[in-house]
Design an enzyme around this catalytic site. Structure first.
Site, mmCIF file in Angstrom:
data_model
loop_
_atom_site.group_PDB
_atom_site.id
_atom_site.type_symbol
_atom_site.label_atom_id
_atom_site.label_comp_id
_atom_site.label_asym_id
_atom_site.label_seq_id
_atom_site.Cartn_x
_atom_site.Cartn_y
_atom_site.Cartn_z
ATOM 1 N N HIS A 221 34.764 58.740 49.960
ATOM 2 C CA HIS A 221 35.864 58.010 49.319
ATOM 3 C C HIS A 221 37.110 58.895 49.335
ATOM 4 C CE1 HIS A 221 33.438 54.840 47.105
ATOM 5 N NE2 HIS A 221 32.474 55.725 47.335
ATOM 6 N N ILE B 34 37.096 47.567 49.539
ATOM 7 C CA ILE B 34 37.346 46.167 49.173
ATOM 8 C C ILE B 34 37.673 46.022 47.686
ATOM 9 C CG2 ILE B 34 34.975 45.462 48.565
ATOM 10 C CD1 ILE B 34 35.434 43.008 50.412
ATOM 11 N N HIS C 168 29.280 57.715 53.105
ATOM 12 C CA HIS C 168 30.729 57.498 53.203
ATOM 13 C C HIS C 168 31.453 58.428 52.248
ATOM 14 C CE1 HIS C 168 28.949 54.702 50.302
ATOM 15 N NE2 HIS C 168 30.064 54.850 49.587
ATOM 16 N N VAL D 57 26.174 51.616 48.392
ATOM 17 C CA VAL D 57 25.970 51.301 49.812
ATOM 18 C C VAL D 57 25.321 52.514 50.472
ATOM 19 C CG1 VAL D 57 27.045 50.666 51.986
ATOM 20 C CG2 VAL D 57 27.943 49.729 49.849
HETATM 21 P P1 AMP Z 1 29.365 53.868 46.702
HETATM 22 O O1 AMP Z 1 29.214 53.534 45.243
HETATM 23 O O2 AMP Z 1 29.779 55.296 46.926
HETATM 24 O O3 AMP Z 1 28.147 53.465 47.507
HETATM 25 O O4 AMP Z 1 30.606 53.029 47.192
HETATM 26 C C1 AMP Z 1 30.494 51.854 47.940
HETATM 27 C C2 AMP Z 1 31.896 51.302 48.091
HETATM 28 O O5 AMP Z 1 31.898 50.350 49.109
HETATM 29 C C3 AMP Z 1 32.435 50.624 46.809
HETATM 30 O O6 AMP Z 1 33.617 51.295 46.381
HETATM 31 C C4 AMP Z 1 32.699 49.194 47.277
HETATM 32 O O7 AMP Z 1 33.857 48.640 46.693
HETATM 33 C C5 AMP Z 1 32.849 49.373 48.783
HETATM 34 N N1 AMP Z 1 32.547 48.201 49.590
HETATM 35 C C6 AMP Z 1 31.466 47.392 49.494
HETATM 36 N N2 AMP Z 1 31.523 46.421 50.418
HETATM 37 C C7 AMP Z 1 32.670 46.629 51.120
HETATM 38 C C8 AMP Z 1 33.287 45.963 52.214
HETATM 39 N N3 AMP Z 1 32.754 44.873 52.781
HETATM 40 N N4 AMP Z 1 34.464 46.456 52.680
HETATM 41 C C9 AMP Z 1 35.028 47.535 52.113
HETATM 42 N N5 AMP Z 1 34.485 48.214 51.080
HETATM 43 C C10 AMP Z 1 33.318 47.755 50.587
#
Ligand code: AMP
Length: 117
Positions: free
Chosen positions: A106, A35, A104, A100
């Site tokens: 990236h 996002i 995941h 989050v």
């Molecule tokens: P991390 O710092 O590795 O936990 O990355 C979490 C990622 O999730 C960040 O790059 C956010 O921009 C992304 N993110 C958070 N909420 C959403 C969402 N609703 N849809 C898509 N990406 C998201």
């Protein structure tokens, strides 16, 4: 660890409660656009099962992680960045910059990432 966490934003996306720009989905993996993209291509590839971090992986998940990497590779190829290159990143916990807590991968591409550090 439960398969789904009702408080997890990515579990909400997987369940269809929260919208996403989904690029790939199968029984165990989903990929959608970040996002807040940090590069022209910024996709997140994750397991549908709620696994909080790499620290929580069991040996039985080795195949799942391998398939996530293959999905990431294919998405990079489909986006046309495979030859020039891209970056795969997994952040783990506070010092890793994880925000989050649903594991995941990236996929970042479309610009030069430079060296880490
Ligand atoms: P991390 O710092 O590795 O936990 O990355 C979490 C990622 O999730 C960040 O790059 C956010 O921009 C992304 N993110 C958070 N909420 C959403 C969402 N609703 N849809 C898509 N990406 C998201």
């Amino acid at each position: 660890m439960p398969d789904h966490d009702p408080d997890c934003i990515f579990c909400g996306i997987i369940a269809g409660r929260i919208p996403s720009d989904t690029l790939y989905e199968d029984d165990e993996i989903i990929a959608f656009r970040d996002i807040s993209p940090a590069a022209p291509l910024h996709v997140l590839v994750l397991p549908k099962a709620h696994i909080a971090t790499v620290n929580d992986l069991g040996a039985e998940e080795a195949g799942l992680i391998g398939r996530m990497v293959l999905v990431a590779r294919d998405l990079a190829a489909g986006a046309g960045v495979a030859r020039d290159g891209y970056r795969l990143v997994v952040n783990v916990n506070r010092d890793g910059g994880q925000i989050v807590f649903h594991l995941h991968l990236h996929v970042l591409g479309g610009r030069s990432m430079g060296a880490i550090g």
